[in-house]
Design an enzyme around this catalytic site. Structure first.
Site, short mmCIF file in Angstrom:
data_model
loop_
_atom_site.label_atom_id
_atom_site.label_comp_id
_atom_site.label_asym_id
_atom_site.label_seq_id
_atom_site.Cartn_x
_atom_site.Cartn_y
_atom_site.Cartn_z
N ASP A 288 -27.35 149.57 -34.74
CA ASP A 288 -28.28 149.25 -35.83
C ASP A 288 -27.58 148.62 -37.03
OD1 ASP A 288 -30.34 150.53 -34.33
OD2 ASP A 288 -29.60 152.45 -35.04
N HIS B 274 -34.47 145.06 -31.29
CA HIS B 274 -34.72 144.53 -32.63
C HIS B 274 -36.00 143.72 -32.62
CE1 HIS B 274 -31.93 141.60 -30.79
NE2 HIS B 274 -32.69 140.70 -31.38
N GLN C 15 -25.78 148.25 -29.14
CA GLN C 15 -25.26 149.49 -29.73
C GLN C 15 -24.01 149.18 -30.57
OE1 GLN C 15 -26.13 149.85 -26.09
NE2 GLN C 15 -28.14 150.30 -26.89
#
Ligand code: IMP
Length: 418
Positions: free
Chosen positions: A15, A43, A221
């Protein structure tokens, strides 16, 4: 000099805002390739009045000229992938799925959720999508690959044998399995949609490299969630670091050129596990509110805290980062002081590396004066002096240049330094 691919990799716990940079870079690349992870990533991209949710389809899908590759290092859930594909109507000839990618089937998600329930307060806090069980089967050599979808009857027989072998475990976990007829229908349905896209993507990427095409490798990730180098067992089940791009696509390490590491100007993590610079107080809440820190895949509130320079330095070294894209600087706007974790203390001793068990580490902070506003700033020189000093200090601590700095979600609010 041989043609080399560009790589984007997350330096924290995921993120980091990779989406904005990948979308931007996807416009100038001929190929965009995913090499690890599954639909745990995600996303959202807004273009005009259209919103697209991407989990596994590479971001190049939004550039009509780009070809998109789902590499062998990925685990692919056909049902979720097909849903994601439905957002687009022009994928043939520009989406390619490796026949060697492993299948993530509905029972994997049920096992993931059952294991998490059984772990109680020791749960990893997974996305519940089945990532761990799918990679587990791959490594235990009992998994099934995308190429097998091309013969649904044969794959059904193999899966029925696999279900029988693990029946006892599935019973304990309360995992319901499909009947043979249901399974055959399900797999035949997947084949119908996916067959035109399944291919040997290793050969495809080699050809693209040989032809001098511009290739972007899109990490998912982050480094601290890597199966080997992250905070095990509170990690995901794939190789998220840049080395994973080689094995996850079948290219050589020397085929990888410039590495851009993505980091937020602060830190977040979803799920459980150590996070030394987490702020449980007002500052953490403010970062969550200002940064809209809620998971795209699960909607969970993210844990928030200060930039961890020790973890970032570890990530810079592991990934061979050439430059960092520092994201969401504007989220720190208005803080009187901005803290950075510059070292850890373990057993009363100060250390400057990521230890074996990060759970034992307490943060050592350095404070920097805050600033009013960086939001929307588009050149480095226009940033407030205290923000520039913060960035310069981070560069010295982590050992890499912050070549890109993002000051809002808007594409144009991105500082690119020469
Ligand atoms: P899994 O990948 O679903 O097995 O989850 C393992 C850990 O990785 C959990 O802490 C998840 O919250 C985290 N995780 C997985 N995917 C992402 C992501 O895309 N962003 C941030 N954290 C993730």
């Amino acid at each position: 000099m041989a043609n080399q691919a560009d790589l984007i990799v997350g330096l924290q716990w995921g993120d980091e805002g990779k989406g904005k940079i990948v979308d931007h870079m996807a416009q100038t690349h001929d190929y965009v390739c995913r090499f690890a992870g599954g639909h745990n990533a995600g996303h959202t991209i807004v273009i005009g009045d259209q919103t697209y949710a991407l989990h596994l389809i590479p971001s190049g899908v939004l550039n009509p000229e780009a070809k998109n590759v789902v590499g062998n290092g990925v685990v692919l859930s056909p049902v979720d992938f097909i849903k994601e594909m439905e957002q687009f109507d022009d994928l043939e000839g520009r989406l390619f799925i490796s026949d060697k990618a492993h299948l993530l089937l509905p029972h994997h998600a049920l096992i993931d959720q059952a294991r998490e329930r059984m772990k109680g307060d020791k749960a990893i806090g997974t996305t519940g999508k089945g990532i761990g069980p799918a990679y587990g089967d791959k490594v235990a050599r009992v998994g099934h690959r995308v190429g097998e979808l091309l013969d649904p009857a044969k794959l059904t027989a193999k899966l029925m044998a696999y279900f029988e072998m693990y029946q006892g475990i599935f019973d304990v976990m309360g995992v319901e399995l499909p009947s043979e007829a249901e399974l055959l229908a399900e797999l035949a349905g997947y084949k119908n949609v996916l067959e035109p896209y399944i291919t040997d993507t290793t050969l495809l990427v080699w050809d693209a490299l040989d032809q001098g095409k511009k290739i972007l490798l899109e990490g998912a990730q982050g480094t601290m969630l890597d199966i080997d180098h992250g905070t095990y067992p509170y990690v995901t089940s794939s190789t998220t670091v840049s080395a994973g791009a080689a094995s996850g696509l079948g290219i050589a390490p020397r085929d990888i050129g410039r590495v851009t590491g993505i980091a937020k100007a602060y830190c977040t993590r979803v799920g459980n596990g150590p996070f030394p610079s987490e702020d449980h107080g007002e500052a953490g809440q403010r970062l969550r509110d200002n940064g809209h820190e809620y998971g795209t895949t699960t909607g969970r509130p993210r844990r928030c805290g200060w930039f961890d320079a020790v973890a970032a330095r570890h990530a810079v070294r592991i990934n061979g980062v050439d430059q960092i894209a520092l994201m969401k600087l504007d989220v720190l706007d208005g803080f009187d002081e901005v803290k950075v974790c510059v070292a850890y203390e373990v057993d009363g001793k100060r250390i400057d590396y990521v230890p074996y068990d990060l759970e034992e580490a307490t943060p050592v902070y350095e404070s920097f004066p805050g600033w009013d506003k960086t939001e929307g700033v588009q050149t480095f020189d226009d940033l407030p002096e205290t923000a520039r000093s913060y960035i310069t200090a981070l560069e010295a601590m982590v050992g890499a240049k912050m070549g890109i700095i993002s000051t809002s979600p808007e594409r144009e609010d991105t500082i690119v330094r020469k």
